[in-house]
Design a protein around this motif. Structure first.
Motif, PDB file in Angstrom:
ATOM      1  N   MET A  18       4.724   8.087 -15.454  1.00  0.00           N
ATOM      2  CA  MET A  18       4.578   8.653 -14.099  1.00  0.00           C
ATOM      3  C   MET A  18       5.755   9.583 -13.785  1.00  0.00           C
ATOM      4  O   MET A  18       5.532  10.717 -13.365  1.00  0.00           O
ATOM      5  CB  MET A  18       4.519   7.504 -13.105  1.00  0.00           C
ATOM      6  CG  MET A  18       4.387   7.930 -11.680  1.00  0.00           C
ATOM      7  SD  MET A  18       4.579   6.532 -10.572  1.00  0.00           S
ATOM      8  CE  MET A  18       3.279   5.436 -11.127  1.00  0.00           C
TER       9      MET A  18
ATOM     10  N   SER B  68      11.281  -6.499 -11.179  1.00  0.00           N
ATOM     11  CA  SER B  68      11.229  -5.664  -9.968  1.00  0.00           C
ATOM     12  C   SER B  68      11.181  -4.179 -10.279  1.00  0.00           C
ATOM     13  O   SER B  68      11.355  -3.357  -9.371  1.00  0.00           O
ATOM     14  CB  SER B  68      12.406  -5.944  -9.027  1.00  0.00           C
ATOM     15  OG  SER B  68      12.379  -7.280  -8.595  1.00  0.00           O
ATOM     16  N   GLN B  69      10.970  -3.833 -11.542  1.00  0.00           N
ATOM     17  CA  GLN B  69      10.886  -2.413 -11.910  1.00  0.00           C
ATOM     18  C   GLN B  69       9.414  -2.023 -11.921  1.00  0.00           C
ATOM     19  O   GLN B  69       8.668  -2.428 -12.811  1.00  0.00           O
ATOM     20  CB  GLN B  69      11.522  -2.178 -13.286  1.00  0.00           C
ATOM     21  CG  GLN B  69      11.517  -0.709 -13.692  1.00  0.00           C
ATOM     22  CD  GLN B  69      12.187  -0.480 -15.048  1.00  0.00           C
ATOM     23  OE1 GLN B  69      12.474  -1.421 -15.782  1.00  0.00           O
ATOM     24  NE2 GLN B  69      12.397   0.775 -15.391  1.00  0.00           N
ATOM     25  N   SER B  70       9.002  -1.254 -10.926  1.00  0.00           N
ATOM     26  CA  SER B  70       7.578  -0.918 -10.821  1.00  0.00           C
ATOM     27  C   SER B  70       7.211   0.299 -11.647  1.00  0.00           C
ATOM     28  O   SER B  70       6.033   0.521 -11.917  1.00  0.00           O
ATOM     29  CB  SER B  70       7.207  -0.710  -9.354  1.00  0.00           C
ATOM     30  OG  SER B  70       7.968   0.334  -8.798  1.00  0.00           O
TER      31      SER B  70
HETATM   32  P1  DGP Z   1      11.508   0.293  -8.635  1.00  0.00           P
HETATM   33  O1  DGP Z   1      10.921  -0.744  -7.762  1.00  0.00           O
HETATM   34  O2  DGP Z   1      12.993   0.097  -8.878  1.00  0.00           O
HETATM   35  O3  DGP Z   1      10.732   0.465  -9.917  1.00  0.00           O
HETATM   36  O4  DGP Z   1      11.366   1.659  -7.817  1.00  0.00           O
HETATM   37  C1  DGP Z   1      10.403   2.621  -8.066  1.00  0.00           C
HETATM   38  C2  DGP Z   1      10.422   3.600  -6.913  1.00  0.00           C
HETATM   39  O5  DGP Z   1       9.731   4.765  -7.317  1.00  0.00           O
HETATM   40  C3  DGP Z   1       9.721   3.106  -5.665  1.00  0.00           C
HETATM   41  O6  DGP Z   1      10.692   3.017  -4.614  1.00  0.00           O
HETATM   42  C4  DGP Z   1       8.673   4.145  -5.336  1.00  0.00           C
HETATM   43  C5  DGP Z   1       9.053   5.313  -6.221  1.00  0.00           C
HETATM   44  N1  DGP Z   1       7.928   6.054  -6.777  1.00  0.00           N
HETATM   45  C6  DGP Z   1       6.919   5.522  -7.514  1.00  0.00           C
HETATM   46  N2  DGP Z   1       6.079   6.500  -7.897  1.00  0.00           N
HETATM   47  C7  DGP Z   1       6.559   7.663  -7.415  1.00  0.00           C
HETATM   48  C8  DGP Z   1       6.123   9.015  -7.483  1.00  0.00           C
HETATM   49  O7  DGP Z   1       5.094   9.364  -8.085  1.00  0.00           O
HETATM   50  N3  DGP Z   1       6.876   9.939  -6.829  1.00  0.00           N
HETATM   51  C9  DGP Z   1       8.017   9.600  -6.157  1.00  0.00           C
HETATM   52  N4  DGP Z   1       8.681  10.589  -5.555  1.00  0.00           N
HETATM   53  N5  DGP Z   1       8.473   8.336  -6.073  1.00  0.00           N
HETATM   54  C10 DGP Z   1       7.751   7.375  -6.693  1.00  0.00           C
END
Ligand code: DGP
Length: 135
Positions: free
Chosen positions: A1, A86-88
């Motif tokens: 992503m 917690s890593q999405s």
């Molecule tokens: P974590 O939980 O540490 O994996 O944080 C992932 C962060 O990434 C979450 O706060 C939302 C952000 N995020 C996920 N997908 C996208 C995306 O496609 N674009 C942007 N700008 N942020 C994203």
């Protein structure tokens, strides 16, 4: 992503780009101005980042710390990396989140698990020292 953002195939509000790194606004910000710093190379966790990129990555993290705080007039910041748990998004990303006094964020590192006779601190230190020696 995040590779899609790096490749320019997905939109993002970019705040910094160079040969190896990209920093852009999180699209679900904890607070407005919440920045994600990613290496362009696809690695999942911090330890996979090639050694020669670690210094520049954290130098940029320091600059983003100052830019987010000074640029937004924040009192401080929360800087964190979720590794697997917690890593999405499975692409290494460092959060730089502006914080203000009494901003309402409930960020609680707990519950704590103290050392005791069954779990002496020295045993944990030994195990980590031994594993460090293999890195
Ligand atoms: P974590 O939980 O540490 O994996 O944080 C992932 C962060 O990434 C979450 O706060 C939302 C952000 N995020 C996920 N997908 C996208 C995306 O496609 N674009 C942007 N700008 N942020 C994203």
């Amino acid at each position: 992503m995040f590779c899609g953002i790096v490749a320019g195939e997905l939109p993002a509000a970019t705040v910094h780009e160079d040969h190896d790194t990209l920093a852009f606004l999180d699209h679900r910000p904890l607070f407005r101005g919440h920045v994600l710093l990613v290496p362009k190379v696809h690695v999942t966790i911090l330890s996979e980042l090639p050694a020669e990129r670690v210094g520049p990555f954290f130098t940029l993290a320091q600059r983003l710390e100052r830019a987010v705080e000074d640029g937004l007039g924040a009192d401080g910041s929360l800087i964190m990396i979720n590794n697997v748990i917690s890593q999405s998004v499975p692409h290494l990303h460092l959060h730089v989140i502006p914080r203000r006094k009494k901003d309402g964020l409930r960020f609680w590192l707990g519950p704590r698990h103290p050392y005791d006779d069954e779990h002496p601190a020295e045993e944990y230190a030994n195990r980590i020292r031994a594993a460090l020696a293999n890195t």
